[in-house]
Design a protein around this motif. Structure first.
Motif, PDB file in Angstrom:
ATOM      1  N   CYS A 725      44.166  40.811  34.058  1.00  0.00           N
ATOM      2  CA  CYS A 725      44.603  39.790  35.028  1.00  0.00           C
ATOM      3  C   CYS A 725      44.160  40.174  36.442  1.00  0.00           C
ATOM      4  N   LEU A 726      44.273  41.467  36.756  1.00  0.00           N
ATOM      5  CA  LEU A 726      43.816  41.931  38.070  1.00  0.00           C
ATOM      6  C   LEU A 726      42.310  41.717  38.214  1.00  0.00           C
ATOM      7  N   ASP A 727      41.578  42.011  37.161  1.00  0.00           N
ATOM      8  CA  ASP A 727      40.123  41.827  37.174  1.00  0.00           C
ATOM      9  C   ASP A 727      39.770  40.348  37.302  1.00  0.00           C
ATOM     10  N   LEU A 728      40.552  39.496  36.625  1.00  0.00           N
ATOM     11  CA  LEU A 728      40.335  38.060  36.710  1.00  0.00           C
ATOM     12  C   LEU A 728      40.548  37.561  38.134  1.00  0.00           C
ATOM     13  N   TYR A 729      41.565  38.066  38.799  1.00  0.00           N
ATOM     14  CA  TYR A 729      41.840  37.670  40.178  1.00  0.00           C
ATOM     15  C   TYR A 729      40.681  38.061  41.092  1.00  0.00           C
ATOM     16  N   GLN A 730      40.109  39.212  40.872  1.00  0.00           N
ATOM     17  CA  GLN A 730      39.011  39.680  41.713  1.00  0.00           C
ATOM     18  C   GLN A 730      37.718  38.917  41.457  1.00  0.00           C
ATOM     19  N   LYS A 731      37.510  38.457  40.227  1.00  0.00           N
ATOM     20  CA  LYS A 731      36.201  37.911  39.857  1.00  0.00           C
ATOM     21  C   LYS A 731      36.146  36.394  39.727  1.00  0.00           C
ATOM     22  N   SER A 732      37.314  35.727  39.689  1.00  0.00           N
ATOM     23  CA  SER A 732      37.309  34.278  39.473  1.00  0.00           C
ATOM     24  C   SER A 732      37.878  33.530  40.672  1.00  0.00           C
ATOM     25  N   GLU A 779      57.031  38.705  41.872  1.00  0.00           N
ATOM     26  CA  GLU A 779      56.669  40.093  41.554  1.00  0.00           C
ATOM     27  C   GLU A 779      55.287  40.163  40.911  1.00  0.00           C
ATOM     28  N   MET A 780      55.023  39.266  39.972  1.00  0.00           N
ATOM     29  CA  MET A 780      53.783  39.347  39.221  1.00  0.00           C
ATOM     30  C   MET A 780      52.571  38.890  40.042  1.00  0.00           C
ATOM     31  N   VAL A 781      52.706  37.834  40.854  1.00  0.00           N
ATOM     32  CA  VAL A 781      51.545  37.407  41.640  1.00  0.00           C
ATOM     33  C   VAL A 781      51.188  38.441  42.700  1.00  0.00           C
ATOM     34  N   LEU A 782      52.199  39.130  43.228  1.00  0.00           N
ATOM     35  CA  LEU A 782      51.910  40.187  44.194  1.00  0.00           C
ATOM     36  C   LEU A 782      51.181  41.346  43.515  1.00  0.00           C
ATOM     37  N   LYS A 783      51.580  41.663  42.298  1.00  0.00           N
ATOM     38  CA  LYS A 783      50.873  42.710  41.547  1.00  0.00           C
ATOM     39  C   LYS A 783      49.424  42.317  41.300  1.00  0.00           C
ATOM     40  N   VAL A 784      49.240  41.096  40.831  1.00  0.00           N
ATOM     41  CA  VAL A 784      47.898  40.634  40.474  1.00  0.00           C
ATOM     42  C   VAL A 784      47.000  40.559  41.708  1.00  0.00           C
ATOM     43  N   GLU A 789      53.230  41.183  50.475  1.00  0.00           N
ATOM     44  CA  GLU A 789      54.033  39.998  50.761  1.00  0.00           C
ATOM     45  C   GLU A 789      53.214  38.770  50.442  1.00  0.00           C
ATOM     46  N   LEU A 790      53.908  37.667  50.186  1.00  0.00           N
ATOM     47  CA  LEU A 790      53.215  36.429  49.860  1.00  0.00           C
ATOM     48  C   LEU A 790      52.326  35.984  51.011  1.00  0.00           C
TER      49      LEU A 790
END
Length: 856
Positions: A725-732, A779-784, A789-790
């Motif tokens: 999911c972290l990789d997806l956030y960085q690449k998409s 919590e999860m969107v901040l992790k990803v 902070e938002l």
């Protein structure tokens, strides 16, 4: 001045707000003693009280005990109404400050995004490719009157003047305008008519879009004259007020014709002003006279004093051609650019200015055809309802005959029949682009499209070419998932292929974010629309059809809003993007297109996003199989969570009893009823997306903008796939835009406001479920996203939201206070108190709706 976005916002908006707000609070605006002085104390009491866990009733009661213990209940209510009025006007002040600082806050230099793209294309040897794209590319912004923000006209005028005064630091004038604002009503005693809504939006057409589009297109034409001068679709405006019949019984054919006439009148007024300006410069022999004659003809049309028929477009073009030739030949080409600019506007706007879309619900269309068939035996097979889909489509395409609308008593049926003929009248007066699209809401598939074509044949068009695009609107998750198959079926039908052949082999498909989110939740709606675009693109390309996607985007991210550039820049090669079309409504109109600088900037961004998609390869726009599977899995898990929540037995009771849902109908914001289906019990399927999403927003819970996202991401973490999911956030880009827009929704939540519901015997556990999903989602969107902070990466939006949320906190606390009092009054059957506090709830809706401007 600093270039840091956070510091820029604080300097230009935050500090100036403190200055002007303190001035505003001292103005003598009311008969209630020292309301302005007490408002800061109430704001502090609300913030402290909610942080300490007090209920809205406890906060308001304690405030009165400390500051006005002699007030009766009626005096307390009067005071709270004055507080609401003050807060509404503070929101206007923030709007004006942000508008006045727009170019600096957004760091817009002299080169817009489009100019930079053109320069890059030239540097990289792609200028010819860009020129070819510009010949057929287009952006269409469609203005709707959906009630998400509508200031009365007199308030809009004050806002415009206030913006100018603030820009030029004329403090005395600002003070006077604030006082005028304080004494000008915001609340409309009666609902506006669809024509009223149209008139209000034509202000934006004449005062913002006309000049802004001209100023955007002119420099582009200097680089690519052949492409720009001949492209009538490069930037166009669509218009729904007066044409959108879906669930609005107040729209009639008379309304539609009046709006079309108003649109022609508005563009003619713009042309008249331009011609007067041209005459001041083109004062040469053999040049001034034809321009003067043209200007007088337009003036006579506007005055209704023309002796013959209205002027024709070809006559204006002929005059401009003659004048330009003489200026070039005899007068050294002086001011020839004024003529060329005017001609480009004529090409873009014609006599229609904005294209008036006709929209109706598929169920009304089906009922209309059924009633016609009952009066004309043999029109359809007797076993029509039992036929296969292909057989039904074939039967509909073979419909022939004439229908007399006066034979039908039902006004909706009669208007639906007349609406097909009214398109012909508008095309005769305003040109084909005046009204050339029929949009089918709640479209289920090919049969609904075939019904519309059948009605065109029956309702005045006969066997003549139908110069109208039939636009299916897919809204529910199920309809979106079957969108590709539906279009493929249509494309294979000979009669429909013939129709497309007359429409340049182009098919417009509308996709509804608002109802998609309401039906399937935030993540599934976005993924279903993205997937539908891919499926429909594939079958369209296979059949040699150019598909144009028209996105029904609302204001808040929960209805498809958010950053439009991010959204469209995330489209990959698998999605057709020769055109970008989107609805713009409510606070999106005022925040994105309310001033010329904003309009030019945002139109430029839309053009750039679409052109970049076709010009520049970017890996982060494309999804590989692993990424696609991951997003699909996230969407399905989110959908399951949201669907279970939606099916909860308390879902509808919670909205009806604990939110402002029913009060949207009383607010007189828009002409359209707040739900489909007329009277009777409130059913989920009849709910309109705007009051649905708006009610969650008023609660500061914003469920449609995040619910299910946290659970879906948490499931991936528990399966050991969080790194993916972290990789997806960085690449998409697509996934980043999803997360960013959800952050916007969550940034506007405040569960402390409704924490008192946790103790409610009936709804306590339900409230807790929403709250826990919010905590998990945050919590999860901040992790990803790797943020603390938002909206950590978007200081301007974060600070704007923070300021606005602080300003409306007293208003929201009053709203919850009133809702609690309403429940008490109902239990006690106290109709007088009930009416008093219901009025208070309605009045609180406006400030919060308008404060949400930055959700656009």
């Amino acid at each position: 001045m600093s270039n840091d976005p956070a510091r820029l916002f604080e300097e230009l908006v935050g500090l100036n707000y403190q200055l002007y707000s303190s001035l505003f609070l001292k103005l003598p605006l009311d008969a209630i003693e020292q309301t302005g002085t007490l408002l800061p104390l109430l704001s502090e009491a609300c913030a402290d009280g909610l942080s300490e866990g007090r209920t809205p009733v406890e906060i308001i009661e304690k405030f009165f005990e400390q500051h006005r213990d002699h007030f009766s209940e009626r005096e307390q209510v009067q005071f709270l109404f004055k507080i609401i009025q003050y807060v509404e006007r503070q929101v206007v002040l923030i709007d004006a400050l942000e508008d006045a600082s727009y170019t600096k806050i957004h760091q817009i230099d002299n080169k817009n995004a489009l100019t930079r793209l053109a320069e890059r294309a030239e540097d990289e040897g792609r200028a010819d490719r860009l020129a070819a794209l510009l010949r057929n590319f287009g952006v269409r912004v469609v203005l709707t009157a959906h009630p998400t923000q509508f200031y009365p006209g007199q308030v809009l005028a004050i806002i415009s003047d206030l913006n100018q005064a603030i820009s030029q630091a004329r403090t005395g004038e600002v003070r006077d305008l604030l006082q005028q604002l304080g004494n000008t009503p915001f609340f409309q005693k009666e609902k506006p008519s669809p024509y009223d809504e149209a008139v209000l939006l034509t202000w934006y057409l004449g005062n913002i879009f006309y000049s802004s589009i001209g100023e955007l297109v002119d420099p582009l034409a200097q680089r690519f004259p052949d492409a720009i001068n001949t492209n009538a679709e490069l930037i166009s405006i669509g218009f729904w007020p007066g044409g959108d019949r879906d669930g609005n019984p107040f729209v009639t054919t008379d309304t539609t014709l009046r709006v079309a006439a108003r649109l022609r009148q508005t563009i003619m007024q713009c042309y008249h002003q331009d011609l007067r300006a041209m005459k001041r410069r083109l004062s040469f022999r053999d040049v001034y006279e034809p321009l003067d004659k043209l200007e007088k003809q337009i003036r006579e049309e506007l005055a209704g004093s023309l002796e013959h028929e209205n002027i024709l477009l070809r006559d204006i073009y002929r005059t401009l051609d003659e004048v330009e030739a003489r200026v070039v030949e005899k007068h050294q080409g002086m001011y020839v650019e004024m003529i060329q600019s005017f001609r480009r506007k004529l090409t873009l706007f014609g006599f229609h200015f904005a294209s008036l879309d006709i929209r109706q619900d598929s169920r009304v269309i089906a009922r209309t055809l059924t009633e016609i068939a009952e009066k004309q035996p043999g029109l359809l097979p007797e076993d029509f309802d039992d036929l296969s889909e292909d057989a039904q489509v074939a039967a509909l395409f073979n419909c022939h005959g004439d229908v007399d609308p006066s034979q039908f008593d039902d006004p909706v049926i009669r208007d639906t029949i007349e609406s097909f003929e009214v398109i012909r009248h508008i095309q005769l007066s305003n040109g084909e682009r005046g009204a050339h699209r029929y949009i089918i809401s709640n479209c289920r598939g090919p049969v609904d499209v075939a019904r519309v074509l059948a009605l065109f044949r029956l309702c005045g068009w006969g066997d003549q070419p139908i110069t109208v695009d039939i636009v299916p609107l897919f809204e529910t998750v199920n309809d979106l998932q079957h969108g590709g198959a539906s279009m493929q079926s249509l494309y294979r039908t000979e009669a429909y292929k013939a129709h497309l052949g007359q429409r340049r082999q182009r098919q417009t498909v509308m996709l509804g974010f608002s109802d998609g989110t309401k039906d399937g939740g935030y993540l599934m709606a976005n993924w279903a629309i993205y997937s539908a675009k891919e499926d429909i693109t594939a079958v369209s390309r296979e059949q040699g059809v150019e598909v144009i996607f028209f996105d029904g985007r609302g204001g808040p991210p929960a209805r498809g809003g958010g950053d439009a550039y991010l959204f469209y820049a995330a489209h990959g090669r698998t999605i057709e993007s020769n055109q970008i079309q989107m609805t713009v409504q409510g606070q999106t109109i005022s925040s994105y297109y309310g001033i010329k600088a904003a309009a030019k900037h945002n139109l430029s961004q839309l053009l750039t996003a679409g052109l970049e998609n076709n010009l520049i390869e970017r890996p982060d726009r494309e999804l590989d199989d692993l990424q696609r599977n991951l997003i699909r899995d996230l969407a399905e898990r989110s959908y399951a969570k949201y669907e279970a929540f939606k099916q909860h037995e308390l879902f509808m009771p919670y909205l009806e009893e604990m939110s402002t849902l029913k009060y949207y109908a009383m607010a007189n914001i828009g002409s359209r009823p707040s739900k489909r289906g007329g009277g009777g019990a409130m059913k989920f399927e009849d709910l309109r997306a705007i009051p649905f999403v708006g009610s969650w927003s008023q609660l500061k819970q914003n469920v449609p903008g995040f619910y299910g996202l946290g659970s879906a991401l948490k499931a991936q973490e528990e399966l050991g796939r969080l790194d993916a999911c972290l990789d997806l956030y960085q690449k998409s880009r697509f996934f980043r835009a999803l997360i960013s827009n959800s952050m916007q929704s969550m940034s506007k939540t405040n569960f402390a406001l409704t924490r008192y519901m946790e103790s409610d015997k009936r709804f306590g556990a339900f409230w807790q479920d929403i709250y826990q999903e919010f905590l998990l989602s945050r919590e999860m969107v901040l992790k990803v996203a790797g943020q603390q902070e938002l909206l950590q990466d978007n200081a301007r939006s974060r600070l704007s939201i923070k300021l606005r949320e602080e300003v409306v906190l007293p208003l929201l606390t009053i709203q919850q206070y009133a809702l609690i009092r309403i429940r008490e009054a109902r239990e006690q059957d106290d109709q007088q108190r009930l009416a008093m506090y219901e009025k208070m709830v309605v009045r609180t809706l406006f400030g919060n709706i308008n404060a949400a401007r930055n959700s656009a």
